[in-house]
Scaffold this motif. Structure first.
Motif, PDB file in Angstrom:
ATOM      1  N   UNK A  87     -12.624   9.789  -2.903  1.00  0.00           N
ATOM      2  CA  UNK A  87     -12.876   9.235  -1.611  1.00  0.00           C
ATOM      3  C   UNK A  87     -12.470   9.768  -0.507  1.00  0.00           C
ATOM      4  N   UNK A  88     -13.258  10.659   0.422  1.00  0.00           N
ATOM      5  CA  UNK A  88     -12.574  11.316   1.532  1.00  0.00           C
ATOM      6  C   UNK A  88     -12.735  10.164   2.818  1.00  0.00           C
ATOM      7  N   UNK A  89     -11.817   9.855   3.228  1.00  0.00           N
ATOM      8  CA  UNK A  89     -11.696   9.065   4.279  1.00  0.00           C
ATOM      9  C   UNK A  89     -11.943   9.660   5.749  1.00  0.00           C
ATOM     10  N   UNK A  90     -12.694   9.187   6.430  1.00  0.00           N
ATOM     11  CA  UNK A  90     -13.177   9.838   7.745  1.00  0.00           C
ATOM     12  C   UNK A  90     -12.640   8.850   8.961  1.00  0.00           C
ATOM     13  N   UNK A  91     -12.798   7.641   8.653  1.00  0.00           N
ATOM     14  CA  UNK A  91     -12.459   6.624   9.747  1.00  0.00           C
ATOM     15  C   UNK A  91     -11.749   5.427   9.063  1.00  0.00           C
ATOM     16  N   UNK A  92     -10.816   4.659   9.787  1.00  0.00           N
ATOM     17  CA  UNK A  92     -10.082   3.545   9.306  1.00  0.00           C
ATOM     18  C   UNK A  92     -10.139   2.671  10.468  1.00  0.00           C
ATOM     19  N   UNK A  93     -10.107   1.383  10.096  1.00  0.00           N
ATOM     20  CA  UNK A  93      -9.858   0.212  11.167  1.00  0.00           C
ATOM     21  C   UNK A  93      -8.980  -0.534  10.277  1.00  0.00           C
ATOM     22  N   UNK A  94      -7.775  -0.753  11.060  1.00  0.00           N
ATOM     23  CA  UNK A  94      -6.926  -1.524  10.578  1.00  0.00           C
ATOM     24  C   UNK A  94      -6.960  -3.108  10.952  1.00  0.00           C
ATOM     25  N   UNK A  95      -6.626  -3.946   9.881  1.00  0.00           N
ATOM     26  CA  UNK A  95      -6.732  -5.187  10.153  1.00  0.00           C
ATOM     27  C   UNK A  95      -5.313  -5.923  10.755  1.00  0.00           C
ATOM     28  N   UNK A  96      -5.469  -6.480  11.746  1.00  0.00           N
ATOM     29  CA  UNK A  96      -4.236  -7.049  12.416  1.00  0.00           C
ATOM     30  C   UNK A  96      -4.044  -8.565  12.145  1.00  0.00           C
TER      31      UNK A  96
END
Length: 96
Positions: A87-96
């Motif tokens: 899996x090549x990760x290109x975007x990430x949105x962290x949960x706060x």
């Protein structure tokens, strides 16, 4: 279309390495757990997937603590030496 979006928890992160082109790369292990519906029946899903982040996205992932959760997006490709999937990760949105 080859696009994967996965809610997951970071369970392992390797040291920064560099591609032959000089780009920073991070090897990751992500864990996903959820409940989905399959043919109208609930099903628990749990899996771990190998992932890699290459380039600018590594700056967002480096400070991430093990156990952090977020939504990871990218694409799938053959693993190194053609074994398995990566899996090549290109975007990430962290949960706060």
């Amino acid at each position: 279309m080859n696009r994967l979006v996965l809610s997951a928890q970071l369970v392992e992160r390797g040291a920064v390495r560099y591609t032959p082109a000089g780009l920073p790369a991070l090897d990751l292990s992500l864990k996903h757990e959820s409940q989905v519906s399959e043919d109208g029946q609930p099903r628990k899903v749990s899996m771990e997937i190998r992932a890699v982040a290459i380039g600018a996205i590594t700056r967002q992932l480096l400070p991430l603590a093990i156990g952090s959760s977020g939504t990871f997006a990218g694409f799938l490709t053959a693993g190194r030496n053609g074994r398995g999937l990566s899996f090549h990760v290109t975007e990430v949105e962290l949960l706060t």
